[in-house]
Design a protein around this motif. Sequence first.
Motif, mmCIF file in Angstrom:
data_model
loop_
_atom_site.group_PDB
_atom_site.id
_atom_site.type_symbol
_atom_site.label_atom_id
_atom_site.label_comp_id
_atom_site.label_asym_id
_atom_site.label_seq_id
_atom_site.Cartn_x
_atom_site.Cartn_y
_atom_site.Cartn_z
ATOM 1 N N VAL A 10 0.832 -0.962 -0.210
ATOM 2 C CA VAL A 10 -0.105 -0.057 0.056
ATOM 3 C C VAL A 10 0.726 1.307 0.188
ATOM 4 N N PRO A 11 1.823 1.191 0.917
ATOM 5 C CA PRO A 11 3.233 2.356 0.892
ATOM 6 C C PRO A 11 3.562 2.951 -0.414
ATOM 7 N N LEU A 12 4.102 1.813 -0.915
ATOM 8 C CA LEU A 12 4.042 1.609 -2.541
ATOM 9 C C LEU A 12 3.407 2.103 -3.348
ATOM 10 N N ALA A 13 2.320 1.283 -3.155
ATOM 11 C CA ALA A 13 1.512 2.534 -4.381
ATOM 12 C C ALA A 13 1.437 3.985 -4.072
ATOM 13 N N LEU A 14 0.723 3.884 -3.389
ATOM 14 C CA LEU A 14 0.946 5.658 -2.812
ATOM 15 C C LEU A 14 1.826 6.117 -2.995
ATOM 16 N N VAL A 15 2.818 5.604 -3.263
ATOM 17 C CA VAL A 15 4.259 6.891 -3.571
ATOM 18 C C VAL A 15 4.998 6.492 -5.431
ATOM 19 N N ALA A 16 4.387 5.132 -5.707
ATOM 20 C CA ALA A 16 5.042 4.979 -7.113
ATOM 21 C C ALA A 16 3.872 5.379 -7.713
ATOM 22 N N ILE A 17 2.444 4.579 -7.608
ATOM 23 C CA ILE A 17 1.275 4.894 -8.419
ATOM 24 C C ILE A 17 1.016 6.169 -8.881
ATOM 25 N N PRO A 18 0.822 6.905 -10.093
ATOM 26 C CA PRO A 18 0.709 7.956 -10.610
ATOM 27 C C PRO A 18 -0.889 8.310 -9.739
ATOM 28 N N ALA A 19 -2.230 7.563 -10.086
ATOM 29 C CA ALA A 19 -2.931 7.795 -10.288
ATOM 30 C C ALA A 19 -3.675 7.254 -8.603
ATOM 31 N N VAL A 20 -2.722 7.390 -7.603
ATOM 32 C CA VAL A 20 -3.603 6.801 -6.789
ATOM 33 C C VAL A 20 -2.359 7.723 -5.726
ATOM 34 N N ARG A 21 -1.147 8.545 -5.935
ATOM 35 C CA ARG A 21 -0.556 9.339 -5.941
ATOM 36 C C ARG A 21 -0.827 10.486 -4.407
ATOM 37 N N ILE A 22 -0.214 10.457 -3.808
ATOM 38 C CA ILE A 22 -1.486 11.755 -2.091
ATOM 39 C C ILE A 22 -0.284 12.605 -2.794
ATOM 40 N N PRO A 23 -0.308 13.815 -2.286
ATOM 41 C CA PRO A 23 0.219 15.506 -2.361
ATOM 42 C C PRO A 23 1.633 15.197 -1.725
ATOM 43 N N LEU A 24 2.408 15.714 -2.035
ATOM 44 C CA LEU A 24 4.155 15.786 -1.182
ATOM 45 C C LEU A 24 3.481 16.020 0.228
ATOM 46 N N THR A 25 3.016 17.076 0.919
ATOM 47 C CA THR A 25 2.616 17.309 2.186
ATOM 48 C C THR A 25 1.408 16.346 3.040
ATOM 49 N N ALA A 26 1.374 15.875 2.579
ATOM 50 C CA ALA A 26 0.573 14.515 2.696
ATOM 51 C C ALA A 26 1.326 13.553 3.399
ATOM 52 N N LEU A 27 1.937 13.568 2.697
ATOM 53 C CA LEU A 27 3.003 12.238 2.610
ATOM 54 C C LEU A 27 4.212 12.649 3.890
ATOM 55 N N PHE A 28 4.614 13.551 3.611
ATOM 56 C CA PHE A 28 4.994 14.238 4.982
ATOM 57 C C PHE A 28 4.993 14.029 6.134
ATOM 58 N N ARG A 29 3.189 14.591 6.262
ATOM 59 C CA ARG A 29 2.882 14.391 7.564
ATOM 60 C C ARG A 29 2.469 12.951 8.012
ATOM 61 N N ILE A 30 2.545 12.038 7.386
ATOM 62 C CA ILE A 30 2.447 10.541 7.158
ATOM 63 C C ILE A 30 3.471 9.759 7.834
ATOM 64 N N ALA A 31 4.653 10.361 6.962
ATOM 65 C CA ALA A 31 6.090 9.714 7.760
ATOM 66 C C ALA A 31 6.507 10.461 9.061
ATOM 67 N N ALA A 32 5.238 11.949 9.399
ATOM 68 C CA ALA A 32 6.481 12.496 10.741
ATOM 69 C C ALA A 32 5.911 11.955 11.842
ATOM 70 N N ILE A 33 4.292 11.874 11.570
ATOM 71 C CA ILE A 33 3.341 10.812 11.954
ATOM 72 C C ILE A 33 4.181 9.278 12.450
ATOM 73 N N TRP A 34 4.379 8.184 11.121
ATOM 74 C CA TRP A 34 4.659 7.111 12.213
ATOM 75 C C TRP A 34 6.244 7.086 12.527
ATOM 76 N N LEU A 35 6.893 8.446 12.449
ATOM 77 C CA LEU A 35 8.038 8.877 13.358
ATOM 78 C C LEU A 35 8.438 8.825 14.339
ATOM 79 N N VAL A 36 7.162 9.695 14.928
ATOM 80 C CA VAL A 36 6.775 9.901 16.531
ATOM 81 C C VAL A 36 5.741 8.813 16.874
ATOM 82 N N LEU A 37 5.235 7.807 16.301
ATOM 83 C CA LEU A 37 4.763 6.835 17.027
ATOM 84 C C LEU A 37 5.849 5.927 17.221
#
Length: 208
Positions: free
Chosen positions: A33-60
């Motif tokens: 799922v993370p690979l699809a969100l990052v690599a597949i253009p049709a389901v790619r999420i905004p860079l800002t959202a991706l950064f926030r998700i990574a920050a939440i993951w790091l804190v947890l």
Amino acid sequence: MIQGIVAIGPPLGALAFEIYMKTDWGISLFFLVPLALVAIPAVRIPLTALFRIAAIWLVLSLATLAAASRIAVLVMEESSNSANSYGARSQLARELTEAWHMRFGSRWAVVAGTTEVGEPMTFYSPDHPAPLTPGELWSSGLTSLEEARRLGFIGICDTTDGRLPTCEAWMKENAPNAEQLVMTTQRFFQGHPGPATEWKIFIQPPSK
């Protein structure tokens, strides 16, 4: 599509061919799922959202890491009799390796026992004995019963395991003249004792 194939295909195949599957096979699903969100253009999420998700993951992750030692103590206190989780297998592996060397002065080549017991011996013992699992339909290919009889082996039965009668019956059939021992191991974590586990040991010497 890939996610669906990986999630549904193996269980259906296991049912069709009567194969026992451990849950470890599904670990790869967590990466798709993370690979699809990052690599597949049709389901790619905004860079800002991706950064926030990574920050939440790091804190947890860091919070979990900080609390890990306390969590381990609490779990051990609540499940003090869970030998399957806290049995001192590394200690057992060292003691069995020494026992084999003292008796035969050679490398410990084969360990016979359930997967939960045999494979930790392969990992922890400096001799890395090949695992032989009694009753399995498809062997690992690392050894065979014939080779185990030729090289000698150590059989291990966990007295807390419900499969103990089956294990003992196999040992009596395949190692009737083996030396029998009872070993007790116990591990500690930050001063908290884990369960004391009794192991029935069968030392079958190499064939002459």
